[in-house]
Enzyme design. Structure first.
Site, mmCIF file in Angstrom:
data_model
loop_
_atom_site.group_PDB
_atom_site.id
_atom_site.type_symbol
_atom_site.label_atom_id
_atom_site.label_comp_id
_atom_site.label_asym_id
_atom_site.label_seq_id
_atom_site.Cartn_x
_atom_site.Cartn_y
_atom_site.Cartn_z
ATOM 1 N N ARG A 46 -8.287 12.628 6.773
ATOM 2 C CA ARG A 46 -7.941 11.266 6.386
ATOM 3 C C ARG A 46 -9.144 10.318 6.520
ATOM 4 O O ARG A 46 -9.402 9.490 5.647
ATOM 5 C CB ARG A 46 -6.771 10.762 7.236
ATOM 6 N N SER B 249 -2.301 0.907 -4.987
ATOM 7 C CA SER B 249 -2.764 2.058 -4.210
ATOM 8 C C SER B 249 -4.061 2.654 -4.740
ATOM 9 O O SER B 249 -4.358 2.589 -5.935
ATOM 10 C CB SER B 249 -1.663 3.128 -4.243
ATOM 11 N N ASN B 250 -4.805 3.269 -3.823
ATOM 12 C CA ASN B 250 -5.960 4.080 -4.192
ATOM 13 C C ASN B 250 -5.558 5.320 -4.993
ATOM 14 O O ASN B 250 -6.385 5.912 -5.694
ATOM 15 C CB ASN B 250 -6.700 4.554 -2.933
ATOM 16 N N TYR C 181 -0.079 5.150 0.784
ATOM 17 C CA TYR C 181 -0.228 6.239 1.753
ATOM 18 C C TYR C 181 -0.403 5.700 3.162
ATOM 19 O O TYR C 181 -1.312 4.915 3.427
ATOM 20 C CB TYR C 181 -1.390 7.142 1.353
ATOM 21 N N ASP D 194 0.856 -1.171 0.000
ATOM 22 C CA ASP D 194 0.000 0.000 0.000
ATOM 23 C C ASP D 194 0.908 1.242 0.000
ATOM 24 O O ASP D 194 2.066 1.165 0.436
ATOM 25 C CB ASP D 194 -0.874 -0.030 1.257
#
Lengths: 216, 216
Positions: free
Chosen positions: B33, B105-106, B11, B9
């Site tokens: 967040r 990752s997003n 972040y 991942d």
């Protein structure tokens, strides 16, 4: 657009599940509810559906552990089988006649049956719809599609009523007319600001007895 | 099972985006967040994908409004184009050689390219994969499927590393070996307790340089 039918969210909208949680457990109650909603979203995305009774128990255990509090799990879970309706519910439903009314809820069929019976609301709803039939959770569009499907009335001519801001956005995105019942004076949801403009509720009320006027 | 590849991942796991938020904005940073993650889940469920840059901006505006604080939006957003890698990242990646490594990752492709370049990590990853290719978000299984697909190595022989507990559960449900990098001593996630037993990570570490040992 005329309002030919109304669809209601259950928990927080018609039924006050947290009235039975003792005041000194208010923080617990909030974390419990927050995790309950979070787990429905995550399980739906993971395609690992378990019913709302299981999710609610799972969230209860996790909230108690996180806060390091001991709670009477069984007694608290019972609140979801016999939650008190908000005081204005019966009158608000009466005022919407003769439109067909429905409940569309994350709750399992057993939970919804319990809540409706406990509040003597049998016969007030043409349909009591549970996401359990779709094995996913709000705000998935296939859940919101259950309303028009059961009622035989398009979403555009149906008023969806929810006290959850995130659900107001989801029901609006699907295509309902939406009333957000903002009981606690919240600021509103970030997705209401979507640049596409698609997720803002049509109406904001503070109690359900304001709805009949909105529905015209 | 041997570990033939690792997927990271981005972040919170490789990159510390919140190091650049001033200390007096710590509460803002947390709400930002939290909303960012919430909006990815909800948009994925609603099938109203917009990319992670847009979601991050949307969450920033909503967090500032909720807390009633004024923030320098543009400067904060830049943090996502040039976030600092955690100090142990370079050594931790080196120690995993010669296994192929990937980011999943997003983040949008532009955001990930910026983060990798800023930290001089070009060439360390065989693949930098963005959910943007699937137009949905974690923890949807079709996102996690991108890892084995790109690497040509089954999920069961791949270690997925994330500092997000909710993602550790999601990656585990998909079928990876999972290391939850619990940097801040969190209590763990409610879904780890799933009665089916399927969502508990295989390993818990506190820093990424513990991973090479776990991978064997």
């Amino acid at each position: 657009m005329p309002v030919r039918a109304c669809v209601f969210d259950a928990y927080g909208t018609l039924f006050d599940v947290h009235s039975v949680v003792p005041l000194e457990l208010r923080e617990f109650s909030q974390v419990w509810r927050q995790k309950q909603v979070e787990y429905t979203w995550r399980r739906a995305l993971m395609r690992r559906y378990v019913d709302f009774w299981s999710v609610t128990e799972e969230a209860l255990r996790a909230a108690a552990r996180q806060l390091g509090v001991h709670v009477e799990a069984e007694r608290l879970m019972q609140a979801y089988l016999s939650p008190k309706a908000f005081e204005e519910v019966s009158g608000a439903l009466e005022a919407l006649k003769p439109r067909p009314l429905a409940i569309l809820s994350n709750g399992s069929p057993k939970m919804l049956e319990g809540a409706v019976r406990f509040n003597k609301l049998e016969g007030r709803f043409a349909h009591v719809l549970s996401v359990d039939a779709m094995k996913t959770y709000k705000p998935a569009p296939e859940v919101y599609a259950m309303g028009p499907e059961a009622l035989g009335i398009p979403a555009q001519e149906t008023l969806f009523v929810s006290s959850n801001a995130w659900e107001a956005a989801g029901a609006k995105a699907f295509g309902y007319q939406v009333c957000w019942c903002n009981r606690t004076g919240e600021a509103g949801d970030g997705l209401f600001l979507d640049p596409g403009g698609g997720f803002q509720p049509d109406h904001v009320a503070t109690r359900l007895d304001e709805i009949a006027k909105l529905a015209g």
